[in-house]
Design an enzyme around this catalytic site. Structure first.
Site: not given
Ligand code: GLC
Ligand code: CA
Length: 554
Positions: A98, A199, A256, A328-329
């Site tokens: 990641d 991310d 993302e 995971h979110d």
């Molecule tokens: C992304 C991750 C999340 C995290 C955020 C800040 O959205 O998937 O889990 O809290 O970024 O890094």
């Protein structure tokens, strides 16, 4: 389209902290992942994305990195990581790390040095502003609640954090910072990684100069999105990153990405795009409210269909989306996209088939292959996730009772996905011999790997069939590269589409408990996937049972 090594792959997301604990400390770890590689190979997945396991204070569960070149001891050692990459390779699997570079941790050396000397080299690694009494540099609200500005310890300055205050934003406008990022990416790629999941990347470009936006809640702050919508020019950073890193290694990268502008899609994931792929979040964001989670609308079957088709149409044949049911979110997909009270083996399989057969790269989140469901929180004290805790406060402020607020945020809590992986019906679902860092979902006695492994009718066995179909030399070309065309789009609670390549496939899901009939446009040659033992047909009319899912060759 130039064929790429990753086009026909199936990816699987591992949340290391909750996957498998090898040493009884209650925290999943890298040796635990290594010990489950055979399990993953048996499932048929090829690409493994690991949520962060770098050195971190774990304020946001590892998305706050204090050393990009070290593994957090709770997850193992760098030797473990090297072994994981090697063991994966032996099984023709690829590891994705990641890449969290919108921000680092406030415990990172760069940040410490910025505190010591805000005017020096490392001060410019962050967004710092002079502190003014009774006034913030801007009125932006962070993703996890409250203002984005925090005092820079020991100085008369403040720093920007669009996420938690322990996640200071890195200043991408500074070429020296960008060099550090590229150096780190290449260091990891040199180790033999397959690539990265990237991310929160849309946050790296801020609208300059900073200014206030219209307040949108009673706190007088304005959602961080308002600033981000106005930012332009992110492509310069992303193109540079691609050229300096991923491209040289032919690495796989999946962004993302939220809120990309439609005309920018070819730049993002077309030939020579910034990324190999990006996630489809169309379903994920459906129903969101600017007021908070407590006000979010449920996703009904027709909404789900519409979201998927919209995303597919937007991308067309420009590139490949990465399709997810959950991550995971998010809460568990089966709890979110199947109407309340209707979660059962058939409906879980139907959702799997509808999502898996879309054009793009299927990503499976750990436990999804078992049909893992949302957990139950009996008190807010059982929640670990900082985002849920903030949304709980927002709900209380809006006037909900504590019980209502808990119920409202439970539906969306990120902890639903973070409960330990359910390996067996034994103590702690077989995840750990110790005390798990987060409570196991009580339904582990019935939903677990052991119970599903050898059951040909289990959700896991169904996922295996879907994966096998994607890899079947006869159908692969169509499943991977074929176009997608919706059918019977207006039919209520029915989602169906063609995949057209050198074969013609029809994917059908009866998205309800009641049966429904459809007249086939042409006779089918073969039933490739069916979540029931039989298929009722009479004179070209199919009588679909509740939540029946089919893939037919036409
Ligand atoms: C992304 C991750 C999340 C995290 C955020 C800040 O959205 O998937 O889990 O809290 O970024 O890094
Ligand atoms: Ca452990």
């Amino acid at each position: 389209m130039t064929k790429k090594w990753w086009h026909d792959k199936v990816a699987y997301q591992i949340y290391p902290k909750s996957f498998y604990d090898s040493n009884g400390d209650g925290i999943g770890d890298i040796p635990g992942i290594i010990s489950k590689l055979d399990y993953l190979q048996d499932l048929g997945v090829d690409i493994l994305w690991l949520s962060p396991c770098y050195q971190s204070p774990l304020a946001d569960q590892g998305y706050d990195i204090s050393d990009y070149y070290a593994i957090d001891p709770r997850f193992g050692t760098m030797e473990d990581m090297d072994r994981l990459i090697a063991e994966a390779k032996k099984r023709n699997m690829y590891i994705l790390m990641d890449l969290v570079v919108n921000h680092c941790s406030d415990e990172h050396e760069w940040f410490r040095k910025a505190c010591e000397d805000p005017e020096g080299k490392y001060g410019n690694f962050f967004y710092l502003r002079d502190k003014k009494e009774g006034e913030l540099p801007t009125n932006w609200r962070s993703y996890f609640g409250g203002p984005v500005w925090e005092d820079l310890p020991g100085t008369n300055k403040q720093y920007l954090h669009v996420f938690h205050k322990k996640q200071p934003d890195l200043n991408w406008e500074n070429p020296e910072l960008r060099e550090e990022v590229y150096k780190n990416i290449n260091w990891w790629l040199d180790k033999g990684l397959g690539g990265f999941r990237i991310d929160a990347i849309m946050n790296i470009k801020k609208a300059l100069p900073f200014r206030d936006y219209e307040p949108d809640r009673e706190d007088g702050l304005s959602s961080i999105q308002n600033m981000l919508h106005e930012a332009s020019g992110i492509g310069e950073f992303l193109g540079e990153m691609r050229d300096r890193t991923f491209k040289k290694y032919d690495a796989f990268s999946v962004g993302e990405v939220f809120d990309e502008k439609p005309e920018e899609i070819p730049d993002f994931i077309g030939e020579n795009g910034y990324f190999s792929s990006m996630f489809d979040f169309n379903e994920t964001i459906f129903g969101q409210s600017s007021k908070g989670w407590y006000d979010a609308a449920p996703v009904m079957p027709d909404d789900y269909k519409k979201c998927c088709f919209e995303a597919q149409a937007r991308i067309g044949s420009i590139g490949f989306l990465s399709n997810i049911i959950e991550n995971h979110d998010e809460s568990r997909g089966v709890s979110r996209y199947i109407p309340e009270g209707e979660c059962c083996i058939e409906s879980k399989k139907m959702l799997a088939a509808l999502n898996f057969m879309l054009r793009g790269l299927p990503f499976i989140y750990q436990g999804q292959e078992l049909g893992m469901e949302n957990t139950v929180f009996s008190s807010i004290d059982e929640v670990d996730d900082i985002s849920t805790l903030d949304e709980y406060r927002v709900a209380l402020d809006a006037g909900l009772t504590p019980a209502q607020a808990l119920k409202a945020v439970s539906r969306f809590s990120r902890d639903n996905a973070r409960t330990p992986m359910q390996w067996s019906a034994g103590a702690n679902a077989g995840f750990t011999d110790g005390t798990p860092w987060l409570k196991v979902n009580p339904n582990y006695t019935s939903i677990n790997v052991e119970a599903q492994m050898d059951d040909p009718d289990s959700v896991r066995s169904f996922y295996k069939k879907l994966i096998a179909l994607r890899k079947d030399p006869v159908y692969k070309e169509t499943v991977v590269y074929g176009s997608l065309e919706p059918v019977w789009e207006e039919r209520h609670n029915l989602m169906a589409y063609y995949r057209k390549g050198d074969k013609m496939l029809l994917v059908i899901g009866n998205y309800q408990t009641d049966a429904q009939e459809i007249a086939l446009p042409a006779a089918y040659k073969k039933v490739l996937i069916n979540n029931y033992p039989d298929l009722e047909e009479c004179g070209g009319v199919l009588r679909l049972k509740g939540y029946q899912a089919l893939v037919l060759e036409i």
